[in-house]
Enzyme design. Structure first.
Site, PDB file in Angstrom:
ATOM      1  N   GLU A 209       1.174  -1.350  -0.112  1.00 18.40           N
ATOM      2  CA  GLU A 209      -0.051  -0.095   0.232  1.00 18.40           C
ATOM      3  C   GLU A 209       0.819   1.237  -0.053  1.00 18.40           C
ATOM      4  OE1 GLU A 209      -3.810  -0.547   2.248  1.00 18.40           O
ATOM      5  OE2 GLU A 209      -3.300  -1.672   2.861  1.00 18.40           O
TER       6      GLU A 209
ATOM      7  N   HIS B 267      -8.627   8.740   3.288  1.00 16.78           N
ATOM      8  CA  HIS B 267      -8.757   8.263   2.246  1.00 16.78           C
ATOM      9  C   HIS B 267      -8.542   8.640   0.661  1.00 16.78           C
ATOM     10  CE1 HIS B 267      -7.957   4.014   0.507  1.00 16.78           C
ATOM     11  NE2 HIS B 267      -8.050   3.876   1.245  1.00 16.78           N
TER      12      HIS B 267
ATOM     13  N   ARG C 106      -0.648   8.476   1.948  1.00 16.54           N
ATOM     14  CA  ARG C 106      -1.934   9.329   1.612  1.00 16.54           C
ATOM     15  C   ARG C 106      -2.006  10.324   1.647  1.00 16.54           C
ATOM     16  NH1 ARG C 106      -5.218   4.931   5.029  1.00 16.54           N
ATOM     17  NH2 ARG C 106      -4.473   2.867   3.446  1.00 16.54           N
TER      18      ARG C 106
ATOM     19  N   HIS D  21     -11.656   9.552   6.835  1.00 15.78           N
ATOM     20  CA  HIS D  21     -10.619   8.246   7.147  1.00 15.78           C
ATOM     21  C   HIS D  21     -10.306   7.380   8.449  1.00 15.78           C
ATOM     22  CE1 HIS D  21      -9.942   3.716   5.766  1.00 15.78           C
ATOM     23  NE2 HIS D  21      -8.400   3.801   6.220  1.00 15.78           N
TER      24      HIS D  21
ATOM     25  N   ARG E 275      -0.677   8.155   9.589  1.00 18.66           N
ATOM     26  CA  ARG E 275      -0.305   6.916   9.684  1.00 18.66           C
ATOM     27  C   ARG E 275       0.165   5.951   8.394  1.00 18.66           C
ATOM     28  NH1 ARG E 275      -4.487   2.691   8.751  1.00 18.66           N
ATOM     29  NH2 ARG E 275      -5.900   4.516   7.496  1.00 18.66           N
TER      30      ARG E 275
HETATM   31  C1  SIN Z   1      -7.490   0.288   2.842  1.00 13.58           C
HETATM   32  O1  SIN Z   1      -7.820  -0.826   2.551  1.00 13.58           O
HETATM   33  O2  SIN Z   1      -6.451   0.766   2.111  1.00 13.58           O
HETATM   34  C2  SIN Z   1      -7.478   1.086   3.999  1.00 13.58           C
HETATM   35  C3  SIN Z   1      -5.723   0.291   4.903  1.00 13.58           C
HETATM   36  C4  SIN Z   1      -5.996   0.914   6.295  1.00 13.58           C
HETATM   37  O3  SIN Z   1      -5.845   2.301   6.205  1.00 13.58           O
HETATM   38  O4  SIN Z   1      -4.642   1.133   6.586  1.00 13.58           O
END
Ligand code: SIN
Length: 558
Positions: A123, A248, A294, A355, A390
């Site tokens: 991610e 998010h 993010r 988020h 985060r």
């Molecule tokens: C996501 O699956 O994009 C969210 C995961 C997260 O916020 O850590």
């Protein structure tokens, strides 16, 4: 002090408020030492954890190591993480994952792999693959397994439909020899009977999640109204860094989709963001492009939308194999199909939405808050792990790490409440007549106003003038809500509205205090960073009971 005969009271060694991954993991560990009560305001499985799609980050791969995970976390946190705390958590990662496996959690394994290794996702902000997941329903799998373990445990009792209202101090509980200022329990509202109950405990652990519902658009479920944060603040605990609200980048943009997140793991598997002209715009904003941290991705989308006037951008998976998309994201594919969207075959419309709250109740490495007897874990806590932003999928790891730390800290705690005769001050319990409640329309209007003000004035890009407008309007609303609350003390909807309007105001106060742009807080007034950044600390003004009038004086930058 007088014993109150009309209300029910319960005593246990630990009281946990909230039933997400943090609360349940803590309950299972603490139950090895004594009795644990878990109160949760809806059904026990209804938690933010349940909606976590991405997974849990841990350096378990031979291609990864502890230092990379620490560095990625610090990089995302933009200068405000506590390096020692991050290192301790990351180091504990593989051990904590082993414990989760012992509850029967089935993390996805790589297909056709002789060694049956985990299939690791990637991610934003992660320099390598390290996200353990259960396809795209990680949170639900973890929640169900932990809950099953709790429900079968002789030392754990879970009370559903029980909502924490206010913390109880030693001086209100009439307990011999107990420090007057120690937190010894919580007044809890039974949502079905609208009666108040008293839960006393040697340690009270807040694990109520965050406050995503403070914004009009959010990935969070309806329960995320910041109840633990608000209770802690009203009780005088220190809160920290509330300006760092993580947006998010990719929630589904569709008139019927409510809080529907498209996991960042989708970009981890190669999906790219495109704008209305089909341009892959992230290459213009960051070298990590679609897998930048993010805050960067959300701000870049915000910029694209503001300059084009478009309503949304798109997530493009058309270049990926349909089979791969369907195997890896079966739930997302199914849910998108219900909105008439073929996730693998057409660009998916997305927008950023609130988020995750990176700030929270200040805690130390053992999850202790500034109030004796009170602990906070999970999204409710500000631990030093997330700093100003985060790193994706670090939150579930943080939740289990601090559950473990808190349980250890309590191992040698002397009984304070358990075994003591109760004589609770009736003033903490008095069920002042519960009026029939205000008209639903009045409540909805205030709810919508708070959330709309936050979205319009305290969003991804901020400035002082807009924060001031937000503060003035929120204060007006909060005054009305406090009046409503005084007339309807046991109305759960008003309790939530009261909490959310308080949190909105606190977020604005913290945002006004930060005179720089860092991580998730970006302000046009101060686009640069301070050389010596600090945390924003906010405390209730003890002098004005029940009011927050001069937070400004109390809130200071370290
Ligand atoms: C996501 O699956 O994009 C969210 C995961 C997260 O916020 O850590």
């Amino acid at each position: 002090m007088s014993a109150h005969s009309h209300n029910e009271s319960f005593t246990s060694r630990c009281l946990v408020v909230g039933s997400g991954i943090a609360g349940l993991q803590f309950a299972l560990l603490a139950a090895e030492q004594g009795t644990v009560r878990v109160v949760t305001k809806k059904e026990s499985r209804e938690s933010n954890t349940n909606y976590a799609q991405g997974g849990i980050a841990a350096a378990v791969s031979p291609l990864d190591d502890f230092h990379h995970h620490v560095q990625d976390t610090l990089m995302a946190g933009d200068g405000l993480c506590n390096e020692e705390v991050v290192s301790r958590m990351v180091e504990a990662g593989p051990r904590l994952i082993d414990r989760l496996l012992s509850y029967g959690i089935q993390f996805s394994r790589a297909e056709n792999d002789e060694d049956n290794e985990f299939e690791l996702g990637r991610e934003g902000g992660h320099s390598r693959r390290r996200v353990l997941h259960c396809k795209d329903l990680t949170g639900r799998e973890i929640e169900e397994r932990l809950l099953a373990a709790c429900v079968g445990h002789p030392n754990i009792k879970v009370d559903e439909n029980h909502m924490g209202l206010e913390l109880i101090f030693g001086h209100q509980a009439g307990l011999e020899g107990v420090d007057a200022e120690r937190v010894v329990g919580c007044v809890v509202l039974d949502r079905q009977t609208h009666r108040r109950k008293v839960f006393l405990a040697d340690a009270v652990v807040l694990a109520t999640g965050g406050c995503g519902k403070v914004y009009s658009y959010t990935s969070n479920p309806d329960i995320a109204t910041g109840d633990g944060l608000a209770m802690a603040f009203r009780a005088g605990a220190e809160l920290r860094n509330l300006e760092f609200v993580q947006f998010h980048p990719t929630c589904l943009y569709h008139p019927r989709a409510k809080s529907f997140l498209i996991s960042e793991a989708v970009r981890g598997e190669g999906a790219v963001l495109i704008n209305g002209r089909e341009e892959q715009f992230m290459s213009r904003y960051h070298p990590m492009q679609d897998l930048a941290p993010r805050d960067v991705v959300a701000r870049s989308i915000d910029r694209e939308l503001k300059t084009s006037g478009d309503q949304c951008v798109f997530l493009d998976l058309r270049h990926l194999s349909r089979k791969k998309v369907e195997d890896r994201f079966p739930n997302l594919v199914k849910q998108c199909a219900q909105f008439g969207i073929d996730m693998a075959g057409q660009p998916v419309p997305v927008v950023p939405a609130a988020h995750y709250m990176c700030g929270g109740v200040s805690v130390d490495l053992e999850a202790r808050t500034s109030l004796e007897g009170l602990y906070a874990i999970g999204e409710t806590a500000c631990t030093g792990v997330h700093g100003a932003n985060r790193l994706a999928s670090n939150s579930l790891l943080e939740a289990v790490f601090f559950a473990d730390q808190a349980a250890h800290a309590l191992e040698n705690m002397q009984p304070v409440v358990s075994g003591n005769d109760l004589s609770v001050d009736s003033s903490v319990l008095d069920a002042i007549p519960n009026n029939s409640g205000p008209e639903v329309m009045v409540l909805e209007h205030d709810w919508d106003s708070v959330r709309r003000i936050m979205w319009d004035y305290v969003g991804i890009v901020r400035d002082r003038e807009r924060l001031d407008i937000a503060l003035a309007r929120l204060r007006q609303i909060r005054k009305t809500v406090e009046d409503l609350f005084r007339e309807n003390l046991n109305n759960p909807d008003i309790v939530e509205l009261r909490n959310i309007s308080l949190l909105a105001e606190l977020i604005v106060l913290c945002a006004r205090d930060r005179q720089e742009s860092r991580g998730l807080h970006f302000t046009l007034d101060y686009p640069g960073k301070l050389d010596q950044p600090g945390d924003t600390i906010i405390l209730r003004n003890h002098a004005i009971a029940g009011e927050m009038a001069s937070c400004k004086e109390e809130a200071r930058c370290e």
